[in-house]
Scaffold this active site. Structure first.
Site, mmCIF file in Angstrom:
data_model
loop_
_atom_site.group_PDB
_atom_site.id
_atom_site.type_symbol
_atom_site.label_atom_id
_atom_site.label_comp_id
_atom_site.label_asym_id
_atom_site.label_seq_id
_atom_site.Cartn_x
_atom_site.Cartn_y
_atom_site.Cartn_z
ATOM 1 N N ARG A 38 61.026 94.641 43.908
ATOM 2 C CA ARG A 38 61.587 95.023 45.212
ATOM 3 C C ARG A 38 63.113 95.136 45.159
ATOM 4 N NH1 ARG A 38 61.906 91.483 49.541
ATOM 5 N NH2 ARG A 38 60.862 89.965 48.220
ATOM 6 N N ARG A 64 59.549 69.476 39.317
ATOM 7 C CA ARG A 64 60.421 68.326 39.602
ATOM 8 C C ARG A 64 59.813 66.986 39.210
ATOM 9 N NH1 ARG A 64 61.743 70.717 45.387
ATOM 10 N NH2 ARG A 64 63.427 72.130 44.817
ATOM 11 N N CYS A 100 66.604 70.362 48.437
ATOM 12 C CA CYS A 100 67.901 70.263 49.110
ATOM 13 C C CYS A 100 68.008 69.053 50.034
ATOM 14 C CB CYS A 100 68.211 71.541 49.879
ATOM 15 S SG CYS A 100 66.872 72.159 50.885
ATOM 16 N N GLY A 109 66.991 76.368 54.994
ATOM 17 C CA GLY A 109 66.121 75.701 54.030
ATOM 18 C C GLY A 109 64.862 76.522 53.785
ATOM 19 N N LYS A 143 58.679 64.504 49.057
ATOM 20 C CA LYS A 143 59.709 64.894 48.075
ATOM 21 C C LYS A 143 60.904 63.949 48.168
ATOM 22 C CE LYS A 143 58.661 69.826 48.046
ATOM 23 N NZ LYS A 143 59.126 71.170 48.392
ATOM 24 N N HIS A 192 72.127 70.758 55.857
ATOM 25 C CA HIS A 192 71.195 69.687 56.216
ATOM 26 C C HIS A 192 72.003 68.415 56.517
ATOM 27 C CE1 HIS A 192 67.947 72.200 55.135
ATOM 28 N NE2 HIS A 192 67.492 71.606 54.047
ATOM 29 N N ASN A 234 73.048 72.996 52.411
ATOM 30 C CA ASN A 234 71.776 73.039 51.673
ATOM 31 C C ASN A 234 71.687 74.229 50.731
ATOM 32 O OD1 ASN A 234 71.617 74.173 54.475
ATOM 33 N ND2 ASN A 234 69.735 75.072 53.679
HETATM 34 C C1 2RA Z 1 63.675 73.105 53.476
HETATM 35 N N1 2RA Z 1 64.121 71.517 51.748
HETATM 36 O O1 2RA Z 1 64.702 72.728 54.046
HETATM 37 C C2 2RA Z 1 63.432 72.741 52.076
HETATM 38 C C3 2RA Z 1 63.817 73.875 51.215
HETATM 39 N N2 2RA Z 1 63.853 73.588 49.852
HETATM 40 O O2 2RA Z 1 62.835 73.793 54.008
#
Ligand code: 2RA
Length: 352
Positions: free
Chosen positions: A40, A100, A130, A161, A230, A259, A332
């Site tokens: 794309r 991860r 993030c 995010g 996470k 964030h 973020n």
């Molecule tokens: C979010 N942390 O903020 C996730 C993205 N990696 O949606």
């Protein structure tokens, strides 16, 4: 001649932030910066450090001659392509969730555990999520000094995010409600969005404009979201504390980028506000913004576009020994994604 770096996903929200970061560096170690994307976007021409670079198609041969490949793509693309890049001789630095928690893949935040980047049996290094990453520089520094034992975290996560679709959706929702008498009795945000033609095919599970949504990621066992797990699992791995107690509630807020996290952190050794401020003020990648009497504390609006993590509102918890309350903000897309990935690449490049 320096190493060759490839950016896979160069045209996405994180990929373009990566290019901004590379453009802003005084010097870079690379002899070539190769841009890679799906069909794309392949063929587009982007400027990198003043030069036109044509985006190449993601195919195995694109990794030939590449020393370090940075992946800013969804999990399933990374899962397939990072091992291909590694098999062709590149070190893959992956910003997705695909690797991860793999015990053979280091999860690296250079300020905290740069040494782990050298131990990469699969040729892959992972970049944290993030949300976790936004507090890691601060938590790593405080852990070294005071011995972290437990974290209780509430996140305030920005729309970006969820990538460019998240940004687009929030902006469309904000336009739909702007100047309208909604968000109070008799005014329904969802109805205003529907009236503006915004369907329910949103990256968010509820209206985000004029709202907060206690959900990010996918549903896991016992009502936890993937994002909350996470925060727990990645914090343990990065800090090297397998039994760290962590409890998180992840919340999406109508902020475009940056964030924020409210953190309740308990330590094994005696900790004071002054001691914590001293440790944090000595960190080159942290801005201490902590003077409530002067109205100084971090907000996403201050921090967006900035590389350091900002920390403020540091208080001694009144009813919990050796425990601090802090408010942390991190861009973020920068430290939370592109910048940390790029810093890992710089760390690896210095060792080649
Ligand atoms: C979010 N942390 O903020 C996730 C993205 N990696 O949606």
């Amino acid at each position: 001649n320096g190493p060759v770096v490839a950016i896979v996903g160069a045209t996405g929200a994180v990929g373009t932030t990566m290019i901004d970061i590379i453009d802003a560096r005084e010097s870079v170690p690379w002899s070539e910066i190769r841009l890679v994307a799906s069909a794309r976007s392949a063929g587009k021409v982007l400027k990198v450090r003043g030069e036109d670079v044509t985006v190449r198609l993601l195919e195995p041969e694109v990794f030939d001659g590449v020393d370090i490949a940075l992946f800013d793509v969804p999990d399933e693309i990374s899962a397939e392509w990072a091992p291909i890049a590694a098999a062709r001789g590149a070190v893959a630095v992956d910003n997705s969730g695909a690797f991860r928690m793999d015990p053979d893949v280091p999860l690296v935040v250079p300020e905290v555990n740069a040494d782990k980047a050298a131990d990469r049996p699969k040729g892959i290094i992972a970049n944290p999520n993030c949300t976790t990453l936004s507090m890691m520089a601060a938590m790593g520094a405080l852990h070294r000094e005071f011995g972290l034992e437990a974290l209780v975290v509430a996140s305030y996560q920005a729309a970006s995010g969820a990538g460019q679709p998240g940004i687009d959706r929030l902006q469309a929702e904000l336009s739909a409600v702007a100047g309208k008498n909604v968000g109070q009795h008799g005014g329904d945000v969802a109805a205003a969005l529907a009236e503006a033609g915004l369907g329910t095919d949103s990256p968010f599970p509820a209206p985000l404009a004029l709202n907060v949504v206690p959900w990010a990621g996918s549903l896991k066992d016992d009502g936890w979201s993937s994002e909350e797990l996470k925060v727990r699992n990645e914090s343990r791995k990065i800090l090297g504390i397998p039994d760290l107690k962590v409890s998180a509630t992840c919340v999406r807020v109508p902020v475009v980028t940056t964030h924020a996290l409210a953190v309740h952190a308990t330590f094994g050794r005696e900790v004071t506000v002054e001691g914590a401020r001293k440790v944090l003020s000595e960190q080159p990648t942290i801005v201490l913004a902590d003077d409530p009497a002067a109205g100084r504390w971090p907000t996403p609006a201050d921090v967006v576009g900035d590389d350091p993590t900002w920390v403020g509102r540091i208080r001694q918890a009144l009813d919990f020994p050796n425990t601090l309350e802090l408010f942390v903000c991190g861009d973020n897309l920068r430290k939370g994604a592109a910048l940390n990935t790029y810093e890992i690449a710089e760390t690896v490049a210095a060792s080649l």
